[in-house]
Write a protein that holds these residues in place. Structure first.
Motif, PDB file in Angstrom:
ATOM      1  N   PHE A  56      -6.646  10.440  16.985  1.00  0.00           N
ATOM      2  CA  PHE A  56      -5.429  10.429  17.799  1.00  0.00           C
ATOM      3  C   PHE A  56      -5.097  11.877  18.087  1.00  0.00           C
ATOM      4  O   PHE A  56      -5.530  12.757  17.352  1.00  0.00           O
ATOM      5  CB  PHE A  56      -4.273   9.764  17.039  1.00  0.00           C
ATOM      6  CG  PHE A  56      -4.426   8.282  16.909  1.00  0.00           C
ATOM      7  CD1 PHE A  56      -4.428   7.468  18.023  1.00  0.00           C
ATOM      8  CD2 PHE A  56      -4.574   7.700  15.659  1.00  0.00           C
ATOM      9  CE1 PHE A  56      -4.568   6.100  17.904  1.00  0.00           C
ATOM     10  CE2 PHE A  56      -4.714   6.334  15.528  1.00  0.00           C
ATOM     11  CZ  PHE A  56      -4.709   5.535  16.657  1.00  0.00           C
ATOM     12  N   ASN A  81       0.460   7.228   2.467  1.00  0.00           N
ATOM     13  CA  ASN A  81       0.967   7.119   3.839  1.00  0.00           C
ATOM     14  C   ASN A  81       0.112   7.965   4.762  1.00  0.00           C
ATOM     15  O   ASN A  81      -0.179   9.113   4.461  1.00  0.00           O
ATOM     16  CB  ASN A  81       2.412   7.630   3.924  1.00  0.00           C
ATOM     17  CG  ASN A  81       3.360   6.808   3.084  1.00  0.00           C
ATOM     18  OD1 ASN A  81       4.224   7.333   2.414  1.00  0.00           O
ATOM     19  ND2 ASN A  81       3.184   5.498   3.104  1.00  0.00           N
ATOM     20  N   GLY A  82      -0.267   7.361   5.864  1.00  0.00           N
ATOM     21  CA  GLY A  82      -1.033   8.112   6.850  1.00  0.00           C
ATOM     22  C   GLY A  82      -2.493   8.283   6.501  1.00  0.00           C
ATOM     23  O   GLY A  82      -3.210   9.036   7.157  1.00  0.00           O
ATOM     24  N   ALA A  83      -2.966   7.582   5.480  1.00  0.00           N
ATOM     25  CA  ALA A  83      -4.372   7.724   5.087  1.00  0.00           C
ATOM     26  C   ALA A  83      -5.311   7.124   6.125  1.00  0.00           C
ATOM     27  O   ALA A  83      -6.487   7.459   6.172  1.00  0.00           O
ATOM     28  CB  ALA A  83      -4.598   7.070   3.728  1.00  0.00           C
ATOM     29  N   GLY A  84      -4.792   6.227   6.930  1.00  0.00           N
ATOM     30  CA  GLY A  84      -5.629   5.634   7.981  1.00  0.00           C
ATOM     31  C   GLY A  84      -5.980   4.186   7.730  1.00  0.00           C
ATOM     32  O   GLY A  84      -6.845   3.626   8.411  1.00  0.00           O
ATOM     33  N   LYS A  85      -5.296   3.557   6.800  1.00  0.00           N
ATOM     34  CA  LYS A  85      -5.609   2.166   6.451  1.00  0.00           C
ATOM     35  C   LYS A  85      -5.317   1.236   7.624  1.00  0.00           C
ATOM     36  O   LYS A  85      -6.165   0.427   8.028  1.00  0.00           O
ATOM     37  CB  LYS A  85      -4.754   1.723   5.234  1.00  0.00           C
ATOM     38  CG  LYS A  85      -4.770   2.678   4.073  1.00  0.00           C
ATOM     39  CD  LYS A  85      -3.855   2.223   2.958  1.00  0.00           C
ATOM     40  CE  LYS A  85      -2.366   2.285   3.282  1.00  0.00           C
ATOM     41  NZ  LYS A  85      -1.764   3.612   3.325  1.00  0.00           N
ATOM     42  N   THR A  86      -4.089   1.337   8.139  1.00  0.00           N
ATOM     43  CA  THR A  86      -3.707   0.455   9.239  1.00  0.00           C
ATOM     44  C   THR A  86      -4.614   0.685  10.441  1.00  0.00           C
ATOM     45  O   THR A  86      -5.061  -0.265  11.093  1.00  0.00           O
ATOM     46  CB  THR A  86      -2.240   0.702   9.626  1.00  0.00           C
ATOM     47  OG1 THR A  86      -1.433   0.503   8.459  1.00  0.00           O
ATOM     48  CG2 THR A  86      -1.796  -0.250  10.709  1.00  0.00           C
ATOM     49  N   THR A  87      -4.910   1.939  10.719  1.00  0.00           N
ATOM     50  CA  THR A  87      -5.773   2.253  11.861  1.00  0.00           C
ATOM     51  C   THR A  87      -7.122   1.564  11.717  1.00  0.00           C
ATOM     52  O   THR A  87      -7.613   0.935  12.657  1.00  0.00           O
ATOM     53  CB  THR A  87      -5.966   3.774  11.970  1.00  0.00           C
ATOM     54  OG1 THR A  87      -4.683   4.389  12.077  1.00  0.00           O
ATOM     55  CG2 THR A  87      -6.804   4.127  13.174  1.00  0.00           C
ATOM     56  N   GLU A 207       0.282  -4.251   4.149  1.00  0.00           N
ATOM     57  CA  GLU A 207       1.433  -4.082   3.250  1.00  0.00           C
ATOM     58  C   GLU A 207       2.315  -5.322   3.246  1.00  0.00           C
ATOM     59  O   GLU A 207       3.509  -5.245   3.550  1.00  0.00           O
ATOM     60  CB  GLU A 207       2.227  -2.836   3.635  1.00  0.00           C
ATOM     61  CG  GLU A 207       1.378  -1.594   3.459  1.00  0.00           C
ATOM     62  CD  GLU A 207       2.156  -0.300   3.644  1.00  0.00           C
ATOM     63  OE1 GLU A 207       3.376  -0.318   3.434  1.00  0.00           O
ATOM     64  OE2 GLU A 207       1.525   0.703   3.974  1.00  0.00           O
ATOM     65  N   THR A 443       4.126   6.019  17.192  1.00  0.00           N
ATOM     66  CA  THR A 443       2.769   6.453  16.863  1.00  0.00           C
ATOM     67  C   THR A 443       2.652   6.926  15.410  1.00  0.00           C
ATOM     68  O   THR A 443       1.578   7.295  14.973  1.00  0.00           O
ATOM     69  CB  THR A 443       2.307   7.602  17.782  1.00  0.00           C
ATOM     70  OG1 THR A 443       3.098   8.750  17.506  1.00  0.00           O
ATOM     71  CG2 THR A 443       2.443   7.249  19.240  1.00  0.00           C
ATOM     72  N   SER A 445       2.678   6.584  11.243  1.00  0.00           N
ATOM     73  CA  SER A 445       2.351   5.549  10.260  1.00  0.00           C
ATOM     74  C   SER A 445       3.635   5.087   9.582  1.00  0.00           C
ATOM     75  O   SER A 445       4.647   5.792   9.581  1.00  0.00           O
ATOM     76  CB  SER A 445       1.369   6.074   9.231  1.00  0.00           C
ATOM     77  OG  SER A 445       2.051   6.777   8.223  1.00  0.00           O
ATOM     78  N   GLY A 447       4.747   4.812   6.557  1.00  0.00           N
ATOM     79  CA  GLY A 447       5.364   5.661   5.544  1.00  0.00           C
ATOM     80  C   GLY A 447       6.045   6.876   6.158  1.00  0.00           C
ATOM     81  O   GLY A 447       7.091   7.322   5.686  1.00  0.00           O
TER      82      GLY A 447
HETATM   83  N1  LIG Z   1      -0.995   4.963  18.117  1.00  0.00           N
HETATM   84  C1  LIG Z   1      -1.084   6.151  17.497  1.00  0.00           C
HETATM   85  N2  LIG Z   1      -0.953   7.287  18.184  1.00  0.00           N
HETATM   86  C2  LIG Z   1      -1.039   8.489  17.565  1.00  0.00           C
HETATM   87  N3  LIG Z   1      -1.256   8.654  16.249  1.00  0.00           N
HETATM   88  C3  LIG Z   1      -1.397   7.547  15.491  1.00  0.00           C
HETATM   89  C4  LIG Z   1      -1.314   6.235  16.073  1.00  0.00           C
HETATM   90  N4  LIG Z   1      -1.490   5.330  15.089  1.00  0.00           N
HETATM   91  C5  LIG Z   1      -1.661   6.030  13.948  1.00  0.00           C
HETATM   92  N5  LIG Z   1      -1.615   7.356  14.189  1.00  0.00           N
HETATM   93  C6  LIG Z   1      -1.797   8.431  13.191  1.00  0.00           C
HETATM   94  O1  LIG Z   1      -2.954   8.151  12.436  1.00  0.00           O
HETATM   95  C7  LIG Z   1      -2.753   8.460  11.063  1.00  0.00           C
HETATM   96  C8  LIG Z   1      -3.095   7.263  10.206  1.00  0.00           C
HETATM   97  O2  LIG Z   1      -2.120   6.268  10.413  1.00  0.00           O
HETATM   98  P1  LIG Z   1      -2.159   4.829   9.753  1.00  0.00           P
HETATM   99  O3  LIG Z   1      -1.066   4.052  10.374  1.00  0.00           O
HETATM  100  O4  LIG Z   1      -3.518   4.284   9.829  1.00  0.00           O
HETATM  101  O5  LIG Z   1      -1.800   5.157   8.235  1.00  0.00           O
HETATM  102  P2  LIG Z   1      -1.623   4.182   7.002  1.00  0.00           P
HETATM  103  O6  LIG Z   1      -2.693   4.497   6.040  1.00  0.00           O
HETATM  104  O7  LIG Z   1      -1.518   2.783   7.461  1.00  0.00           O
HETATM  105  O8  LIG Z   1      -0.243   4.687   6.391  1.00  0.00           O
HETATM  106  P3  LIG Z   1       1.077   3.908   5.875  1.00  0.00           P
HETATM  107  O9  LIG Z   1       0.879   3.588   4.452  1.00  0.00           O
HETATM  108  O10 LIG Z   1       2.124   4.969   6.023  1.00  0.00           O
HETATM  109  O11 LIG Z   1       1.293   2.750   6.756  1.00  0.00           O
HETATM  110  C9  LIG Z   1      -1.325   8.909  10.929  1.00  0.00           C
HETATM  111  O12 LIG Z   1      -1.318  10.323  10.859  1.00  0.00           O
HETATM  112  C10 LIG Z   1      -0.660   8.463  12.198  1.00  0.00           C
HETATM  113  O13 LIG Z   1       0.346   9.339  12.600  1.00  0.00           O
END
Ligand SMILES: Nc1ncnc2c1ncn2[C@@H]1O[C@H](COP(=O)(O)OP(=O)(O)OP(=O)(O)O)[C@@H](O)[C@H]1O
Ligand SMILES: [Mg+2]
Lengths: 548, 329
Positions: A56, A81-87, A207, A443, A445, A447
């Motif tokens: 991103f 938080n922000g590790a990239g799991k959801t992505t 989560e 955009t 995450s 957390g």
């Molecule tokens: N649509 C998007 N546009 C820009 N950046 C994004 C987008 N989605 C996620 N990110 C970025 O990608 C990184 C990983 O986000 P992600 O949501 O995968 O984290 P996560 O592991 O699910 O964290 P959390 O536990 O906080 O939900 C974060 O730095 C986030 O800001």
């Protein structure tokens, strides 16, 4: 063959506390630890994600990630938080296209261009925010666009089918009920029904427990185990170590977009996981309690009665005081009126009867803004959903409460330079990972959104730092490090003289932080304890039954 | 005396049904459009163009051609709106109002006698000029339904109309069945509530919105045709006289249900028919204005009623009404 070397073969024998697979070899490869587990049944891998990269603007959310899911396993995907799991899981679900890498479902390479394609492949995802239509019935939500229904819908048949499915999992929802009438846990069950009705074999939960009561969470875990027993593959995204340890067969830990550990759950420990997740030992040190002697009550609640969303009595005749320099913890199983209590005090929920006094002044008829101007900070439950405007930028959300006042605006115009200064300061202070302060909050995450809400609320108004802080589940959705940071912050505010109402389900958190703990049950305050004298057992009992 | 009273009631209901059919057609279409999340404020313009098209094509050929043409023009104008609001994601209020102005202007132009006559005679040179210049066209005939028409009071009131009146009831009921009893209906309603969710489940949001808007437009066009061919015997400029906007209000009053729309449409139709009877009943000169205000007053009251939070959770506008949908990424 090269990449496939790291694909784990896992014995898929699963029972809640049943025998766990035997480990033969532990390989080391770079920073990654991969272990190979004997698989005598040679079950086909359900999902293989190989070398996934997703960038991103400003971040690499997934950096060459490998992930596998076997049929019959619950696989925990752990990370800060922000590790990239959801992505990563959004890629599997077709919401994002990866910049590189490939995905195989049951050995076949696939291109997942959209969620509907994913659903056809048997992949289903329950998101952090539910995707349901509140005015529609449970059944309507479940069968939407499902290929299993004919052109004319035979509702009776569908109700019967769903009832069967519902009772199979031991749930209690009525397929004819409207979704707005359901609790969070029940809504989640609707989401699960949606997936099962479409025959999903790969179920991803993002989560899922962050909005659930402990009972509902236990029920969900039982459901997950059941689904695994049926041969489905379940992914549980979480940053709670306990959840990963108690429900999963295997764990993948991510840190800063990379996989740092893949292991079978029975072969790992809490410490190992925590270390992998945050790259250092868990911190357990909180600032000292400080010698704050109760002095003047900052908040007094007198015989407060508040109605809940369904017009039931949610808070029933509650009375208590919070003193300056004190944290009053509210313990209770969620759904016992805590959220309504907090909302009533923040003045976003109507009071039926009773009084709220702020430093002796009756504020029962104040507006939320008047409360803010009087130094009350409010950290709402599900801050990521209710505490921000996700289409506005990080900076706009930061000044959402203070923009009316100097120095952030003069009589007419907002002073964006000041706003940017503030936003940059808070982003740095709270270590919010965002592409920039001009990025839209949606955009971020989950957390990081929670951090943003905290940053804004704990700032106070331009005149004073907050004198009363209402914190509703402030650490939910945060990883260990961030949660600890929030706790430290709250305790520092307390030591500076603020009164804090802390609502939490985590009894350990309450016991560590509170000067006094009140227990709520069925809308009533059923006991108040001095922090030093509170015993976990007694409080636990009161939480569960309302009487000792 | 008793007989006279019965016939007065009968005449009143007959008038209500005749006038109400305009609203019913337009509202049935608009319910569909709005259920899919598109607000069509161009309805008034669409009806006007529908009326014009029915005028011209009836002159050229026959009623059937007029009716078909009105529905096609309605669908095409709605297609334009759908393109603006679904594909280009423009503001639906602005584009809708623009469409109304466009329809009003164009209708006035093409139906001005000289222009009309030359259009008609270009399409079908066999039409004599004096016919094309006349502000009139042959009317749709009433087709009484045997047996049913002999029912006491309601018989004549409901079953001695032209075919469009019967069709409008069938459309409304079918629309209800479509929306609430079929798979498509569920998809349409879901798109109007939460397009992102529907999209994730594989519903083609754009296609549904396009189709719903166009079908709504076709019914709007038909409503226009009915005004000219079935309701009002002569052509005047701006023949719809704001009825498109009343139909929009009616959709709210019917709380987005085609069945309730039948009731409300006849109620509004009754109010409209009543104003012509005022002089006959010997009431004061200001009465028509007062009566004409009633639909709007009732609509405002309904809006207030719908805004109560307790009601809102049960009956409310489609949550995504008026909001363009963009896929995330
Ligand atoms: N649509 C998007 N546009 C820009 N950046 C994004 C987008 N989605 C996620 N990110 C970025 O990608 C990184 C990983 O986000 P992600 O949501 O995968 O984290 P996560 O592991 O699910 O964290 P959390 O536990 O906080 O939900 C974060 O730095 C986030 O800001
Ligand atoms: Mg996440």
């Amino acid at each position: 063959m090269s990449k496939n070397l790291f694909i784990l073969k896992l014995h898929h024998h699963v029972k809640f506390h049943g025998p766990k697979p035997k480990i033969n070899v532990i390989l080391k490869y770079g920073e990654r630890q991969v272990q190979d587990v004997e698989d005598n049944k040679k079950k086909e891998t359900l999902v293989e994600m190989i070398g996934i990269v997703k960038r991103f603007p400003g971040v690499i959310a997934n950096d060459n990630v490998d992930f596998t899911l076997m049929p019959g396993e619950v696989h925990a995907l752990l990370g800060e938080n922000g590790a990239g799991k959801t992505t990563l899981m959004n890629i599997l679900y077709g919401l994002y296209r990866p910049d590189a890498g490939m995905i195989k479902i049951e050995g076949k390479t696939v291109s997942i261009s959209s969620p509907s394609r994913a659903i056809k492949l048997g992949i289903g995802m329950v998101h952090q925010n539910f995707r349901l239509i509140p005015t529609h019935t449970v059944a309507e939500n479940v069968i939407l666009n499902s290929p299993n229904t004919g052109f004319f819908i035979n509702w009776q048949k569908i109700y019967d089918e769903l009832k069967k499915q519902i009772s199979k999992y031991g749930w209690r929802i009525n397929p004819e009920a409207r979704v707005w009438q359901l609790s969070a846990g029940e809504k989640q069950q609707v989401e699960i029904l949606k997936l099962l009705y479409r025959g999903s074999r790969i179920l991803i939960f993002d989560e899922p427990t962050s909005v659930l009561t402990p009972q509902e969470s236990r029920m969900l875990f039982t459901t997950m185990r059941k689904m695994a027993e049926e041969g489905k593959g379940v992914v549980l995204i979480t940053h709670k170590l306990e959840e990963a340890l108690s429900v999963s067969d295997r764990v993948t830990v991510m840190r800063k977009g990379k996989v740092v550990l893949v292991k079978s759950t029975s072969m790992t420990t809490r410490e190992e996981l925590a270390l992998a997740m945050i790259g250092r030992q868990e911190i357990t040190q909180l600032p000292s309690q400080g010698s704050s002697k109760p002095s003047v009550p900052i908040l007094s609640i007198r015989n407060l009665v508040v109605e809940g969303d369904k017009e039931e009595i949610a808070v029933n005749d509650a009375s208590f005081d919070i003193y300056k320099g004190e944290i009053l913890g509210i313990a209770g199983v969620s759904g016992n009126g805590q959220v309504e209590l907090a909302e009533a005090i923040a003045r976003i929920r109507k009071i039926k009867s009773g009084k709220i006094l702020l430093e002796g002044r009756d504020v029962s008829s104040y507006s939320p803004r008047q409360m803010y101007e009087n130094g009350v900070a409010y950290i709402p439950a599900e801050g990521a959903r209710t505490g921000v405007v996700s289409d506005l930028t990080v900076m706009e959300n930061m000044i959402l409460k203070c923009y009316r006042y100097p120095p952030y605006s003069d009589k007419l115009l907002i002073k964006w330079r000041e706003a940017a200064k503030l936003a940059n300061m808070l982003v740095e202070k709270y270590q919010i990972v965002a592409p920039s302060i001009n990025a839209k909050v949606k955009t971020l995450s989950g957390g990081n959104v929670q951090r943003l809400v905290l940053a804004r609320e704990l700032l106070g108004n331009p005149l004073t730092s907050p004198r009363l802080i209402i914190a509703v589940y402030p650490t939910s959705g945060l990883d260990i490090g961030a949660a600890e940071y929030v706790r430290t912050n709250l305790i520092e505010m307390r030591n500076e003289g603020a009164g804090i109402l802390l609502i939490s389900e985590d009894l350990d958190e309450l016991l560590r932080m509170s000067n006094r703990i009140a227990v709520m049950y069925g809308g009533r305050i059923v006991g108040v304890f001095e922090g030093s004298q509170a015993s976990k057992e007694v409080i636990g009992m009161l939480m569960a039954r309302g009487a000792g | 005396m008793v007989v006279a009273e019965a016939s007065t009631i009968e005449a009143a209901i007959t008038g209500a049904v005749a006038a109400g059919t305009i609203y019913l057609l337009a509202a049935t279409g608009e319910v569909l459009t709005e259920r899919s999340g598109i607000l069509n404020l161009g309805l008034e313009g669409i009806m006007m163009m529908g009326a014009s098209a029915s005028f011209i094509f009836t002159l050229c050929f026959n009623h059937l051609a007029g009716i078909v043409a009105s529905m096609i023009i309605g669908a095409l104008m709605a297609l334009l709106l759908a393109f603006f609001s679904v594909t280009l994601r423009l503001n639906q209020v602005v584009t809708g109002l623009a469409l109304t102005m466009f329809g009003t202007g164009l209708s006035g132009f093409i139906c001005a006698p000289e222009v009309r006559s030359s259009i008609v005679r270009t399409i079908n040179p066999a039409v004599p000029e004096e016919v094309a210049l006349l502000n009139q066209a042959p009317r749709l005939l009433e087709v009484p339904i045997p047996i049913l028409k002999d029912l006491p009071i309601v018989g004549r009131a409901f079953f001695t109309h032209n075919l469009i009146v019967y069709a409008s009831i069938i459309f409304a009921v079918s629309m209800w069945v479509l929306l609430f009893k079929t798979k498509w209906g569920l998809s349409i309603r879901s798109v109007g509530e939460n397009p992102a969710m529907a999209d994730a489940l594989g519903v083609n949001v754009y296609r549904i919105r396009y189709l719903s808007t166009m079908i709504g437009g076709a019914l709007g066009g038909l409503a226009g045709a009915y005004i000219f061919l079935g309701y009002q015997p002569f052509w005047v400029e701006q023949i719809t006289r704001g009825r498109g906007f009343i139909a929009l209000a009616l959709v709210i009053l019917a709380a987005w249900s085609p069945l309730r729309a039948i009731l409300v449409a006849y109620l509004f139709g009754g109010v409209e028919a009543f104003q012509y009877r005022v002089p006959l009943l010997g009431l004061g000169a200001q009465t028509p204005q007062f009566v004409l205000m009633l639909p709007y007053a009732v609509t405002i009251l309904t809006l207030i009623f719908l805004s109560f939070s307790k009601v809102k959770r049960r009956i409310s506008a489609p949550a995504a009404l008026g909001t363009p949908y963009t896929r995330e990424e």
